[in-house]
Design a protein around this motif. Sequence first.
Motif, PDB file in Angstrom:
ATOM      1  N   HIS A 116      39.806  46.988  42.885  1.00  0.00           N
ATOM      2  CA  HIS A 116      40.827  47.473  41.826  1.00  0.00           C
ATOM      3  C   HIS A 116      41.683  45.605  41.182  1.00  0.00           C
ATOM      4  O   HIS A 116      41.840  46.578  40.175  1.00  0.00           O
ATOM      5  CB  HIS A 116      41.457  48.523  42.097  1.00  0.00           C
ATOM      6  CG  HIS A 116      40.527  49.558  42.488  1.00  0.00           C
ATOM      7  ND1 HIS A 116      40.293  49.612  41.677  1.00  0.00           N
ATOM      8  CD2 HIS A 116      39.814  50.312  43.502  1.00  0.00           C
ATOM      9  CE1 HIS A 116      39.238  51.106  41.977  1.00  0.00           C
ATOM     10  NE2 HIS A 116      38.965  51.535  42.739  1.00  0.00           N
ATOM     11  N   ALA A 117      42.295  45.245  42.427  1.00  0.00           N
ATOM     12  CA  ALA A 117      43.308  44.431  41.670  1.00  0.00           C
ATOM     13  C   ALA A 117      42.858  43.386  40.234  1.00  0.00           C
ATOM     14  O   ALA A 117      43.344  43.085  39.453  1.00  0.00           O
ATOM     15  CB  ALA A 117      43.753  43.579  43.306  1.00  0.00           C
ATOM     16  N   VAL A 118      41.583  42.777  40.798  1.00  0.00           N
ATOM     17  CA  VAL A 118      41.320  42.509  39.135  1.00  0.00           C
ATOM     18  C   VAL A 118      40.981  43.087  37.920  1.00  0.00           C
ATOM     19  O   VAL A 118      41.298  42.562  37.052  1.00  0.00           O
ATOM     20  CB  VAL A 118      39.390  41.659  39.773  1.00  0.00           C
ATOM     21  CG1 VAL A 118      38.850  41.419  38.658  1.00  0.00           C
ATOM     22  CG2 VAL A 118      39.537  40.548  40.930  1.00  0.00           C
ATOM     23  N   LEU A 119      40.309  44.074  38.434  1.00  0.00           N
ATOM     24  CA  LEU A 119      39.692  45.667  37.259  1.00  0.00           C
ATOM     25  C   LEU A 119      41.723  45.760  36.529  1.00  0.00           C
ATOM     26  O   LEU A 119      42.137  45.448  35.062  1.00  0.00           O
ATOM     27  CB  LEU A 119      39.906  46.507  37.510  1.00  0.00           C
ATOM     28  CG  LEU A 119      37.994  46.011  37.819  1.00  0.00           C
ATOM     29  CD1 LEU A 119      37.725  47.792  38.677  1.00  0.00           C
ATOM     30  CD2 LEU A 119      37.169  45.670  37.154  1.00  0.00           C
ATOM     31  N   GLN A 120      42.492  45.399  37.315  1.00  0.00           N
ATOM     32  CA  GLN A 120      44.098  45.635  36.858  1.00  0.00           C
ATOM     33  C   GLN A 120      44.800  44.138  36.405  1.00  0.00           C
ATOM     34  O   GLN A 120      45.741  44.813  35.344  1.00  0.00           O
ATOM     35  CB  GLN A 120      44.965  46.699  37.625  1.00  0.00           C
ATOM     36  CG  GLN A 120      44.073  47.270  38.578  1.00  0.00           C
ATOM     37  CD  GLN A 120      45.286  48.282  39.973  1.00  0.00           C
ATOM     38  OE1 GLN A 120      45.836  47.378  40.721  1.00  0.00           O
ATOM     39  NE2 GLN A 120      44.091  49.033  40.272  1.00  0.00           N
ATOM     40  N   HIS A 121      44.478  43.165  36.399  1.00  0.00           N
ATOM     41  CA  HIS A 121      44.484  42.046  35.980  1.00  0.00           C
ATOM     42  C   HIS A 121      44.478  42.249  33.839  1.00  0.00           C
ATOM     43  O   HIS A 121      42.565  41.730  34.031  1.00  0.00           O
ATOM     44  CB  HIS A 121      44.191  40.973  36.186  1.00  0.00           C
ATOM     45  CG  HIS A 121      44.512  39.388  36.103  1.00  0.00           C
ATOM     46  ND1 HIS A 121      45.705  39.275  35.528  1.00  0.00           N
ATOM     47  CD2 HIS A 121      43.534  38.776  34.966  1.00  0.00           C
ATOM     48  CE1 HIS A 121      45.636  37.901  35.212  1.00  0.00           C
ATOM     49  NE2 HIS A 121      44.753  37.580  34.926  1.00  0.00           N
ATOM     50  N   HIS A 122      45.368  42.373  32.986  1.00  0.00           N
ATOM     51  CA  HIS A 122      45.248  42.472  32.432  1.00  0.00           C
ATOM     52  C   HIS A 122      44.906  41.410  31.316  1.00  0.00           C
ATOM     53  O   HIS A 122      45.336  41.070  29.645  1.00  0.00           O
ATOM     54  CB  HIS A 122      46.434  43.485  31.206  1.00  0.00           C
ATOM     55  CG  HIS A 122      46.124  45.072  31.804  1.00  0.00           C
ATOM     56  ND1 HIS A 122      44.257  45.680  32.143  1.00  0.00           N
ATOM     57  CD2 HIS A 122      46.536  45.553  32.292  1.00  0.00           C
ATOM     58  CE1 HIS A 122      44.712  46.828  32.048  1.00  0.00           C
ATOM     59  NE2 HIS A 122      45.549  46.835  33.061  1.00  0.00           N
ATOM     60  N   ARG A 123      45.368  40.030  32.016  1.00  0.00           N
ATOM     61  CA  ARG A 123      45.502  38.425  31.000  1.00  0.00           C
ATOM     62  C   ARG A 123      44.095  37.925  30.682  1.00  0.00           C
ATOM     63  O   ARG A 123      44.222  37.313  29.484  1.00  0.00           O
ATOM     64  CB  ARG A 123      46.556  37.970  31.919  1.00  0.00           C
ATOM     65  CG  ARG A 123      47.658  38.624  32.251  1.00  0.00           C
ATOM     66  CD  ARG A 123      48.869  38.086  33.336  1.00  0.00           C
ATOM     67  NE  ARG A 123      49.075  36.197  33.006  1.00  0.00           N
ATOM     68  CZ  ARG A 123      49.316  35.332  33.395  1.00  0.00           C
ATOM     69  NH1 ARG A 123      49.587  35.461  34.581  1.00  0.00           N
ATOM     70  NH2 ARG A 123      49.595  34.171  32.655  1.00  0.00           N
ATOM     71  N   ALA A 124      43.137  38.442  31.559  1.00  0.00           N
ATOM     72  CA  ALA A 124      42.254  38.091  30.719  1.00  0.00           C
ATOM     73  C   ALA A 124      41.526  38.206  29.736  1.00  0.00           C
ATOM     74  O   ALA A 124      41.593  39.005  29.453  1.00  0.00           O
ATOM     75  CB  ALA A 124      40.839  37.500  32.306  1.00  0.00           C
ATOM     76  N   GLU A 125      41.173  37.594  28.581  1.00  0.00           N
ATOM     77  CA  GLU A 125      40.271  37.511  27.118  1.00  0.00           C
ATOM     78  C   GLU A 125      38.775  38.707  27.675  1.00  0.00           C
ATOM     79  O   GLU A 125      38.552  39.947  27.303  1.00  0.00           O
ATOM     80  CB  GLU A 125      40.048  36.253  26.230  1.00  0.00           C
ATOM     81  CG  GLU A 125      41.028  35.977  26.018  1.00  0.00           C
ATOM     82  CD  GLU A 125      42.187  36.785  24.941  1.00  0.00           C
ATOM     83  OE1 GLU A 125      41.403  38.213  24.593  1.00  0.00           O
ATOM     84  OE2 GLU A 125      43.286  36.972  24.924  1.00  0.00           O
ATOM     85  N   THR A 126      38.334  37.968  28.592  1.00  0.00           N
ATOM     86  CA  THR A 126      37.206  38.693  29.289  1.00  0.00           C
ATOM     87  C   THR A 126      36.835  38.568  30.718  1.00  0.00           C
ATOM     88  O   THR A 126      37.255  37.840  31.525  1.00  0.00           O
ATOM     89  CB  THR A 126      35.457  37.446  28.547  1.00  0.00           C
ATOM     90  OG1 THR A 126      35.610  37.620  27.358  1.00  0.00           O
ATOM     91  CG2 THR A 126      34.625  37.947  29.025  1.00  0.00           C
ATOM     92  N   LEU A 127      36.207  39.538  30.902  1.00  0.00           N
ATOM     93  CA  LEU A 127      36.331  39.935  32.171  1.00  0.00           C
ATOM     94  C   LEU A 127      34.794  40.247  32.434  1.00  0.00           C
ATOM     95  O   LEU A 127      33.707  41.194  32.009  1.00  0.00           O
ATOM     96  CB  LEU A 127      36.891  41.404  32.515  1.00  0.00           C
ATOM     97  CG  LEU A 127      36.969  41.712  33.834  1.00  0.00           C
ATOM     98  CD1 LEU A 127      37.529  41.158  34.922  1.00  0.00           C
ATOM     99  CD2 LEU A 127      37.628  42.746  34.355  1.00  0.00           C
ATOM    100  N   ILE A 128      34.714  39.312  33.980  1.00  0.00           N
ATOM    101  CA  ILE A 128      33.023  39.598  34.196  1.00  0.00           C
ATOM    102  C   ILE A 128      32.732  40.105  35.241  1.00  0.00           C
ATOM    103  O   ILE A 128      33.544  39.720  36.107  1.00  0.00           O
ATOM    104  CB  ILE A 128      32.094  38.356  33.528  1.00  0.00           C
ATOM    105  CG1 ILE A 128      32.407  37.569  32.000  1.00  0.00           C
ATOM    106  CG2 ILE A 128      30.721  38.259  33.996  1.00  0.00           C
ATOM    107  CD1 ILE A 128      31.599  36.343  32.118  1.00  0.00           C
ATOM    108  N   GLY A 129      31.534  41.207  35.705  1.00  0.00           N
ATOM    109  CA  GLY A 129      31.325  41.915  36.658  1.00  0.00           C
ATOM    110  C   GLY A 129      29.814  41.284  37.254  1.00  0.00           C
ATOM    111  O   GLY A 129      29.209  41.039  36.003  1.00  0.00           O
ATOM    112  N   ASN A 130      29.826  41.276  38.373  1.00  0.00           N
ATOM    113  CA  ASN A 130      28.617  40.222  38.800  1.00  0.00           C
ATOM    114  C   ASN A 130      27.949  41.627  40.505  1.00  0.00           C
ATOM    115  O   ASN A 130      29.158  41.756  41.104  1.00  0.00           O
ATOM    116  CB  ASN A 130      28.267  39.239  39.212  1.00  0.00           C
ATOM    117  CG  ASN A 130      27.391  38.760  39.708  1.00  0.00           C
ATOM    118  OD1 ASN A 130      26.739  37.728  40.570  1.00  0.00           O
ATOM    119  ND2 ASN A 130      25.912  38.894  38.666  1.00  0.00           N
TER     120      ASN A 130
END
Length: 293
Positions: free
Chosen positions: A159-173
């Motif tokens: 959740h802490a990663v998902l709430q981070h909005h500064r990245a242009e691209t969020l990749i999950g694995n």
Amino acid sequence: MTDYQPDETSPSSPQVIVVGRANIDITVRTPQRPQPGRTTFASAPATTTAGGKSLNQARAAAGAGARTTLVANAGTDEWGTFLQRALTDAGVDVSYFQLIPSAPTGVAIVEVTPDAENHIVLALSPATELTADQVRDALRRLHAPTVLTQLDLPPDAVHAVLQHHRAETLIGNLVPHPTLGSAVLAALDLFVCNEHEAAAILGRHHAEPTTAAQELHKLGPRAAVVTAGARGAAYSTAERTKLVPAPHVHATDTTGAGDHFLGTLTARLTQNTPLGQAIVDAVTVATAVIGGD
């Protein structure tokens, strides 16, 4: 993904932040898997190497030319120090790779059989699991156009990663933590998994990886990629669904191939390579790993 344009960054700032786990891999090559109550003798001495999904991905991204930072923990034992040195040698920034006092480092036992398949048992070290505070602190201090995260981390950390909005691209694995479920995929720009992980998420195995990629894309990410071993990798976006075939090689060990694929893919996207070509490059690198090149 073709419209991806990373922010301008200073030469010292990362282009890719990888959030996840690092551990030691103890690998044995066996003529066959042990039968219940029986002992199988390894065909070669055991090897001890740096491993863990995110560590492997970070090293691959750095090897593909992206300035990369790994956010992960290990213990203050010999193995933790070994992992830190391996990352540094690979050119990965370890500013947020923490060695936790008095904690043991996680260990994976990897059995490789003659068909080049790997069978992995991971002994996690609970004391080294990332916390939400550690993730928030790292992402608040760092700025990178791309963040790549393991979705099977503790839910608060994800959740802490998902709430981070500064990245242009969020990749999950990987398969999301059970308490998160597949709904978490809708927050991603790109989701990447293998065929077995896709089946676990979708509730059934699809013979065609393109079908699995389409079904995963319907769950909400802007794009979905399914790796399919010797067949290559399939991807699905709003514009197209396609299989990128892999060149034929004699497979010797599939361990880590998926991580090299994802690390290379992430680096290429950060370098403004269109998704289709980025997957071609990633398949080529992963195939070389499988073939022992």
